[in-house]
Design a protein around this motif. Sequence first.
Motif, mmCIF file in Angstrom:
data_model
loop_
_atom_site.group_PDB
_atom_site.id
_atom_site.type_symbol
_atom_site.label_atom_id
_atom_site.label_comp_id
_atom_site.label_asym_id
_atom_site.label_seq_id
_atom_site.Cartn_x
_atom_site.Cartn_y
_atom_site.Cartn_z
ATOM 1 N N MET A 211 0.819 -1.213 0.000
ATOM 2 C CA MET A 211 0.000 0.000 0.000
ATOM 3 C C MET A 211 0.853 1.263 0.000
ATOM 4 O O MET A 211 1.853 1.338 0.710
ATOM 5 N N VAL A 212 0.422 2.245 -0.792
ATOM 6 C CA VAL A 212 0.999 3.589 -0.711
ATOM 7 C C VAL A 212 -0.153 4.516 -0.353
ATOM 8 O O VAL A 212 -1.168 4.559 -1.063
ATOM 9 N N VAL A 213 -0.013 5.216 0.748
ATOM 10 C CA VAL A 213 -1.135 5.963 1.311
ATOM 11 C C VAL A 213 -0.736 7.419 1.550
ATOM 12 O O VAL A 213 0.201 7.701 2.295
ATOM 13 N N VAL A 214 -1.451 8.330 0.901
ATOM 14 C CA VAL A 214 -1.305 9.747 1.234
ATOM 15 C C VAL A 214 -2.328 10.051 2.315
ATOM 16 O O VAL A 214 -3.528 9.830 2.115
ATOM 17 N N THR A 215 -1.862 10.509 3.455
ATOM 18 C CA THR A 215 -2.809 10.791 4.535
ATOM 19 C C THR A 215 -2.234 11.811 5.510
ATOM 20 O O THR A 215 -1.020 11.987 5.606
ATOM 21 N N HIS A 216 -3.145 12.465 6.217
ATOM 22 C CA HIS A 216 -2.729 13.345 7.309
ATOM 23 C C HIS A 216 -2.977 12.683 8.655
ATOM 24 O O HIS A 216 -2.825 13.319 9.698
ATOM 25 N N GLU A 217 -3.397 11.421 8.605
ATOM 26 C CA GLU A 217 -3.688 10.703 9.850
ATOM 27 C C GLU A 217 -2.395 10.133 10.415
ATOM 28 O O GLU A 217 -1.980 9.028 10.091
ATOM 29 N N MET A 218 -1.778 10.899 11.277
ATOM 30 C CA MET A 218 -0.463 10.510 11.772
ATOM 31 C C MET A 218 -0.526 9.291 12.680
ATOM 32 O O MET A 218 0.429 8.531 12.773
ATOM 33 N N PRO B 81 11.389 4.826 9.049
ATOM 34 C CA PRO B 81 10.326 4.223 9.854
ATOM 35 C C PRO B 81 9.593 5.324 10.619
ATOM 36 O O PRO B 81 10.224 6.324 10.988
ATOM 37 N N PRO B 82 8.290 5.157 10.860
ATOM 38 C CA PRO B 82 7.515 6.245 11.480
ATOM 39 C C PRO B 82 8.108 6.747 12.794
ATOM 40 O O PRO B 82 8.184 7.965 12.989
ATOM 41 N N GLN B 83 8.535 5.859 13.647
ATOM 42 C CA GLN B 83 9.097 6.308 14.938
ATOM 43 C C GLN B 83 10.247 7.279 14.721
ATOM 44 O O GLN B 83 10.289 8.348 15.314
ATOM 45 N N GLU B 84 11.165 6.869 13.845
ATOM 46 C CA GLU B 84 12.344 7.716 13.600
ATOM 47 C C GLU B 84 11.957 9.058 13.002
ATOM 48 O O GLU B 84 12.399 10.112 13.445
ATOM 49 N N LEU B 85 11.106 8.992 11.964
ATOM 50 C CA LEU B 85 10.781 10.237 11.264
ATOM 51 C C LEU B 85 9.993 11.196 12.165
ATOM 52 O O LEU B 85 10.228 12.394 12.162
ATOM 53 N N PHE B 86 9.060 10.643 12.934
ATOM 54 C CA PHE B 86 8.234 11.512 13.766
ATOM 55 C C PHE B 86 8.984 12.004 15.000
ATOM 56 O O PHE B 86 8.810 13.135 15.422
ATOM 57 N N GLU B 87 9.790 11.152 15.574
ATOM 58 C CA GLU B 87 10.406 11.529 16.843
ATOM 59 C C GLU B 87 11.753 12.221 16.689
ATOM 60 O O GLU B 87 12.120 13.058 17.502
ATOM 61 N N SER B 88 12.487 11.854 15.659
ATOM 62 C CA SER B 88 13.774 12.544 15.475
ATOM 63 C C SER B 88 14.059 12.824 14.008
ATOM 64 O O SER B 88 14.967 12.252 13.422
ATOM 65 N N PRO B 89 13.223 13.709 13.408
ATOM 66 C CA PRO B 89 13.461 14.062 12.014
ATOM 67 C C PRO B 89 14.826 14.730 11.855
ATOM 68 O O PRO B 89 15.255 15.477 12.742
ATOM 69 N N GLU B 90 15.488 14.396 10.765
ATOM 70 C CA GLU B 90 16.829 14.947 10.566
ATOM 71 C C GLU B 90 16.796 16.282 9.849
ATOM 72 O O GLU B 90 17.671 17.110 10.013
ATOM 73 N N ASN B 91 15.758 16.440 9.046
ATOM 74 C CA ASN B 91 15.684 17.650 8.232
ATOM 75 C C ASN B 91 14.810 18.696 8.910
ATOM 76 O O ASN B 91 13.754 18.380 9.471
ATOM 77 N N GLU B 92 15.249 19.929 8.833
ATOM 78 C CA GLU B 92 14.525 21.012 9.491
ATOM 79 C C GLU B 92 13.112 21.194 8.936
ATOM 80 O O GLU B 92 12.166 21.464 9.660
ATOM 81 N N ARG B 93 13.004 21.015 7.602
ATOM 82 C CA ARG B 93 11.679 21.149 6.979
ATOM 83 C C ARG B 93 10.713 20.082 7.481
ATOM 84 O O ARG B 93 9.531 20.342 7.682
ATOM 85 N N THR B 94 11.220 18.874 7.621
ATOM 86 C CA THR B 94 10.375 17.792 8.133
ATOM 87 C C THR B 94 9.872 18.161 9.518
ATOM 88 O O THR B 94 8.684 18.024 9.833
ATOM 89 N N GLU B 95 10.776 18.646 10.328
ATOM 90 C CA GLU B 95 10.426 19.017 11.689
ATOM 91 C C GLU B 95 9.357 20.114 11.697
ATOM 92 O O GLU B 95 8.373 20.033 12.430
ATOM 93 N N GLN B 96 9.571 21.130 10.852
ATOM 94 C CA GLN B 96 8.591 22.221 10.778
ATOM 95 C C GLN B 96 7.222 21.704 10.345
ATOM 96 O O GLN B 96 6.199 22.066 10.896
ATOM 97 N N LEU C 112 6.005 18.660 10.655
ATOM 98 C CA LEU C 112 5.403 17.841 11.712
ATOM 99 C C LEU C 112 4.849 18.722 12.812
ATOM 100 O O LEU C 112 3.774 18.455 13.349
ATOM 101 N N GLN C 113 5.554 19.797 13.131
ATOM 102 C CA GLN C 113 5.039 20.711 14.156
ATOM 103 C C GLN C 113 3.751 21.386 13.682
ATOM 104 O O GLN C 113 2.826 21.577 14.459
ATOM 105 N N SER C 114 3.705 21.697 12.391
ATOM 106 C CA SER C 114 2.538 22.422 11.869
ATOM 107 C C SER C 114 1.275 21.567 11.903
ATOM 108 O O SER C 114 0.171 22.093 11.935
ATOM 109 N N ILE C 115 1.425 20.244 11.842
ATOM 110 C CA ILE C 115 0.208 19.431 11.805
ATOM 111 C C ILE C 115 -0.195 18.884 13.156
ATOM 112 O O ILE C 115 -1.263 18.296 13.298
ATOM 113 N N TYR C 116 0.643 19.026 14.154
ATOM 114 C CA TYR C 116 0.254 18.535 15.494
ATOM 115 C C TYR C 116 -0.441 19.613 16.291
ATOM 116 O O TYR C 116 -0.238 20.785 16.093
#
Length: 243
Positions: free
Chosen positions: A192-199, A222-237, A239-243
């Motif tokens: 499955m490839v899923v576009v979603t905002h359901e984190m 993996p979701p844990q890594e990306l959500f909890e310790s994103p490496e890229n500043e844009r990713t972090e921004q 993730l903050q914008s949607i929580y």
Amino acid sequence: MNTIIDVQSLNKSFGDLHVLKDIDFSVEKGEVVVLIGASGSGKSTLLRCLNFLEMKGGGEISLHGKLVDEKEAKLSEVRQNIGMVFQHFNLFPHKTVLENVMEAPIQVKKMNKAEAKKIARELLEKVGLKEKEDIFPNRLSGGQKQRVAIARALAMNPSIMLFDEPTSALDPELIGEVLQTMKTLASEGMTMVVVTHEMRFAKEVADRVIYMHDGRIVEQGPPQELFESPENERTEQFLQSIY
Ligand code: ADP
Ligand code: MG
């Protein structure tokens, strides 16, 4: 490893607008990949290219290890193998629930009616809508409509399912039933490839999350890594914008 989707240097423009920029990405058999990113980042276009609903501008797409030449391949055959579920269900309004699910196997695969009906009934049972088979889509809730749309896509027995914001048009209380159906599908091994905002769905179900920004894959993992310790500043921004 059994790579089902392999995309190399995919580029896509609409006129002067360069929408997908050198996308490399692959999906293994049974993998659940969630695509996230701001509106306009190219998520839908990427899904549509995978399904050849949109013709790529450059790059290569291989499915099941076979390079698809969009000029030569029978794209209708390629598409049969890829189920797609959209935000806005797109059910046939003048067909019953059962007829909606039977339609593609009969029309496209030339399956006989009795067999198509049998498969459709099994799928409606699977998505929990067996008792709705004779009613028309306008009598269904949004969540039920989307579950019919999932059953309809599964009726072609695809090896890949693409979901483009399947719950974005739903009232909050109807989202869970659709996500649960998708979760079941994932647990049965569907690719499955899923576009979603359901984190939460992404955290619970995804094997890998891909963050897109401005037509590029910025970060994935993996979701844990990306959500909890994103490496890229844009990713972090993001993730903050949607929580
Ligand atoms: P997302 O799904 O991430 O919101 P899209 O893939 O829908 O992003 O869109 C990416 C960009 O491409 C946007 O700027 C959008 O306006 C543009 N776009 C998408 N489809 C078309 C099209 N058919 N014609 C022109 N521009 C398009
Ligand atoms: Mg989109």
